[in-house]
Scaffold this active site. Sequence first.
Site, mmCIF file in Angstrom:
data_model
loop_
_atom_site.group_PDB
_atom_site.id
_atom_site.type_symbol
_atom_site.label_atom_id
_atom_site.label_comp_id
_atom_site.label_asym_id
_atom_site.label_seq_id
_atom_site.Cartn_x
_atom_site.Cartn_y
_atom_site.Cartn_z
ATOM 1 N N GLU A 1 1.698 15.248 -26.739
ATOM 2 C CA GLU A 1 2.014 14.093 -25.884
ATOM 3 C C GLU A 1 1.574 12.778 -26.523
ATOM 4 O O GLU A 1 2.056 11.723 -26.150
ATOM 5 C CB GLU A 1 1.407 14.254 -24.499
ATOM 6 N N LYS B 1 -2.431 17.828 -26.012
ATOM 7 C CA LYS B 1 -2.877 16.482 -26.408
ATOM 8 C C LYS B 1 -2.082 16.001 -27.621
ATOM 9 O O LYS B 1 -1.593 14.870 -27.656
ATOM 10 C CB LYS B 1 -4.369 16.499 -26.718
ATOM 11 N N CYS C 1 -15.896 -0.037 -10.053
ATOM 12 C CA CYS C 1 -15.119 -1.056 -9.339
ATOM 13 C C CYS C 1 -15.151 -2.349 -10.159
ATOM 14 O O CYS C 1 -15.910 -2.481 -11.094
ATOM 15 C CB CYS C 1 -15.739 -1.313 -7.977
ATOM 16 N N ASN D 1 -20.570 -2.700 -6.834
ATOM 17 C CA ASN D 1 -20.081 -1.669 -7.744
ATOM 18 C C ASN D 1 -21.258 -0.754 -8.028
ATOM 19 O O ASN D 1 -22.291 -1.200 -8.525
ATOM 20 C CB ASN D 1 -19.562 -2.302 -9.046
ATOM 21 N N GLY D 2 -21.136 0.518 -7.677
ATOM 22 C CA GLY D 2 -22.234 1.460 -7.938
ATOM 23 C C GLY D 2 -22.349 2.456 -6.798
ATOM 24 O O GLY D 2 -21.468 2.565 -5.957
ATOM 25 N N LYS E 1 1.461 8.524 -15.949
ATOM 26 C CA LYS E 1 0.080 8.976 -15.715
ATOM 27 C C LYS E 1 0.033 9.969 -14.566
ATOM 28 O O LYS E 1 -0.677 10.945 -14.611
ATOM 29 C CB LYS E 1 -0.836 7.785 -15.404
ATOM 30 N N HIS F 1 1.743 39.231 -33.357
ATOM 31 C CA HIS F 1 2.915 39.720 -32.594
ATOM 32 C C HIS F 1 4.090 38.767 -32.730
ATOM 33 O O HIS F 1 4.885 38.630 -31.792
ATOM 34 C CB HIS F 1 2.509 39.896 -31.126
ATOM 35 N N GLU G 1 -4.945 23.198 -24.595
ATOM 36 C CA GLU G 1 -5.170 21.778 -24.273
ATOM 37 C C GLU G 1 -5.060 20.936 -25.533
ATOM 38 O O GLU G 1 -4.464 19.854 -25.523
ATOM 39 C CB GLU G 1 -6.525 21.606 -23.602
ATOM 40 N N ARG H 1 -10.332 -1.075 -13.649
ATOM 41 C CA ARG H 1 -11.599 -0.448 -13.225
ATOM 42 C C ARG H 1 -11.463 0.257 -11.880
ATOM 43 O O ARG H 1 -12.369 0.971 -11.444
ATOM 44 C CB ARG H 1 -12.718 -1.499 -13.137
ATOM 45 N N TRP I 1 -12.776 1.408 -6.762
ATOM 46 C CA TRP I 1 -12.525 2.806 -7.102
ATOM 47 C C TRP I 1 -13.437 3.586 -6.172
ATOM 48 O O TRP I 1 -14.654 3.558 -6.307
ATOM 49 C CB TRP I 1 -12.844 3.092 -8.563
HETATM 50 C C1 AGP Z 1 -2.306 15.564 -19.445
HETATM 51 O O1 AGP Z 1 -2.756 14.861 -20.598
HETATM 52 C C2 AGP Z 1 -0.990 15.020 -18.944
HETATM 53 N N1 AGP Z 1 -1.058 13.636 -18.718
HETATM 54 C C3 AGP Z 1 -0.430 15.835 -17.775
HETATM 55 O O2 AGP Z 1 -0.227 17.145 -18.245
HETATM 56 C C4 AGP Z 1 -1.312 15.932 -16.508
HETATM 57 O O3 AGP Z 1 -2.451 16.723 -16.772
HETATM 58 C C5 AGP Z 1 -0.472 16.609 -15.413
HETATM 59 O O4 AGP Z 1 0.617 15.776 -15.106
HETATM 60 C C6 AGP Z 1 -1.273 16.878 -14.128
HETATM 61 O O5 AGP Z 1 -1.697 15.672 -13.573
HETATM 62 P P1 AGP Z 1 -2.828 15.701 -12.420
HETATM 63 O O6 AGP Z 1 -4.049 16.306 -13.042
HETATM 64 O O7 AGP Z 1 -3.006 14.279 -12.027
HETATM 65 O O8 AGP Z 1 -2.298 16.558 -11.314
#
Ligand code: AGP
Length: 612
Positions: free
Chosen positions: A492, A489, A2, A100-101, A607, A508, A485, A27, A74
């Site tokens: 994106e 990364k 927080c 905060n904690g 996000k 294949h 994954e 935060r 948070w």
């Molecule tokens: C991951 O780096 C991306 N930002 C995106 O794939 C994300 O994982 C996906 O939108 C799912 O989001 P969530 O975990 O908040 O549901």
Amino acid sequence: MCGIVGYIGPRQAYPVVLKGLKRLEYRGYDSAGIALIHEDKLTIAKKQGKVAALEESVGDMAMQGHIGIGHTRWATHGEPSDRNAHPHRSASGRLAMIHNGIIENYTQLKEELRTKGYRFTSDTDTEVLLNFIESIFLENECSLQDALLIALRRIVGAYCILLIDEHDPETILAARKGSPLVIGIGKGEHFLASDASPIIEYTKEVVYVNDYQVAIVKADELVLKNLGNEKQTPYITKLDMELAAIEKGGYEHFMLKEIHEQPQTIFDCLRGRLQPAEGKIVMGGVEQYMDQLIAANRILIVACGTSWHAGLVAEYLIEELCRIPVEVEYASEFRYRNPIIHKGDVIIAISQSGETADTLVALENAKEQGAIIFGVVNAVGSSISRLSHAGAYTHSGPEIGVASTKAFTGQLAVLTMMALKIARTKGTIDDNRYHDLLHQLQAIPEKVAAILEQTGEIERVAKKYADAHDFLFLGRGYNFPVALEGALKLKEISYIHAEGYPAAEMKHGPIALVDENLPVVFVATRDRFYEKIVSNVQEIKARKGKVICIATEGDTIIPGMADDVIFVPDADEVVGPMLSVVPLQLLSYYVGVEKGLDVDKPRNLAKSVTVE
Ligand code: AGP
């Protein structure tokens, strides 16, 4: 985590504290609140949502006073709401506190206070701590400062607290253990905050309060004491960081900060749950539905993006350890496929934000058909966590970078504990392996920290291949989802096309892509597939592909084959993904930086994807 802000001095406190909270919103942003004392009257305004919602709710309310404390939350205990927002007011009404904690023994303290007739208006541990302090203050008829010292010697957990008393508008009491507190030294004024970002525009002279210290802060006086009530000399340092850098903890980007937070965030996720000495894993939500989990004919996992990759790791975990069939579904497909859901089916929903529209709607549909929803979520009180019958929070803290990093390893930590707990109860794991894996899991935070010592080498590799137009990421078994994954990364963050694939699938078709311009990243840690993945590396090398390997420390075969190697500590394949993903997170980060891109806010992305 927080955000904490306090002010005492000649200025009006409200605008200083409000602006400071906006600087600390990274935060946490579940709720915000401010307490002020003016003409011996304590006023508290607080509101669920971001600081802007608080500001709007205050409107033209008289927020006067030269002493104030503010908090942006948070949530950890108690979902985001007005009543759980800080500052909290004590039972007598004269004290206000922000925190905060996590107070780990708050339930015991709450029971003690209940027997004394205390009642609570929130679900938070903070309100318990505040009334615990007040109970000592009133019963012992001592100073508030002494009551605070006595209380702090009793509590277990982490805290940064600011405490004010309506009857003493000249003093802010502060204390810290495990959560940061900085005090800015002004001329006849003092500023308090979780980090220096709310302070730096007023003064560059600061005191970093240490653990187990209490600060008695007046406009023109700062006194530090230890819990033994002995005076301590404040050590004044001069800030040399710019504001933007401070918000990121000195890192260039939130993404890098969050990658480096992982030893702590994984530790926070395991804390209170993983108990290797006792041979136990404590997860209330899993215990609540253990019968249904054990009896499940199958377990469905529904998620998107990185969370879907965590679901694939969970598929290997649950099928191997619990011997329960698992189906991992893209939420966006699952919601429209009119899936066959039987009453009592268990669905594990994985989501960092807890607000992803595809995942949320898929779960709503499944819940209507009688499925039991188990949420693995980071954001406390989010829509998916509220829709779930039970769940486990990852406790990764706010993840600001669009690319999910620390939330992913937090998800893996939760899912690994779940699988181990179910397997132990079901009797599908032998004693030695169970206890070994508990200890292996406990060692993950320090092993991640060891990997983070290699950022220089990973940055070098990233720069070497930053101009590539395509990448392949290959892995087998538990490392196949890690390869996926790693590819996500890189895509994106750097906008380079990257594809994750099961290493054995190359023959294949995709191996036709291989030439001297194609970097191929192998997740080639030592596991049951090691010999096979070494053969896959040779197949790529034979076709002039450039090979980057994530390998286990001490490996002497891979270095003789690969063009570049990044080592990770040895670990059982069950917990390995939490290690092998870290170099891939850093690789994508440094490639993005090398290309001069906005790694915290990549183009076209959000996000949390709260729309279809
Ligand atoms: C991951 O780096 C991306 N930002 C995106 O794939 C994300 O994982 C996906 O939108 C799912 O989001 P969530 O975990 O908040 O549901």
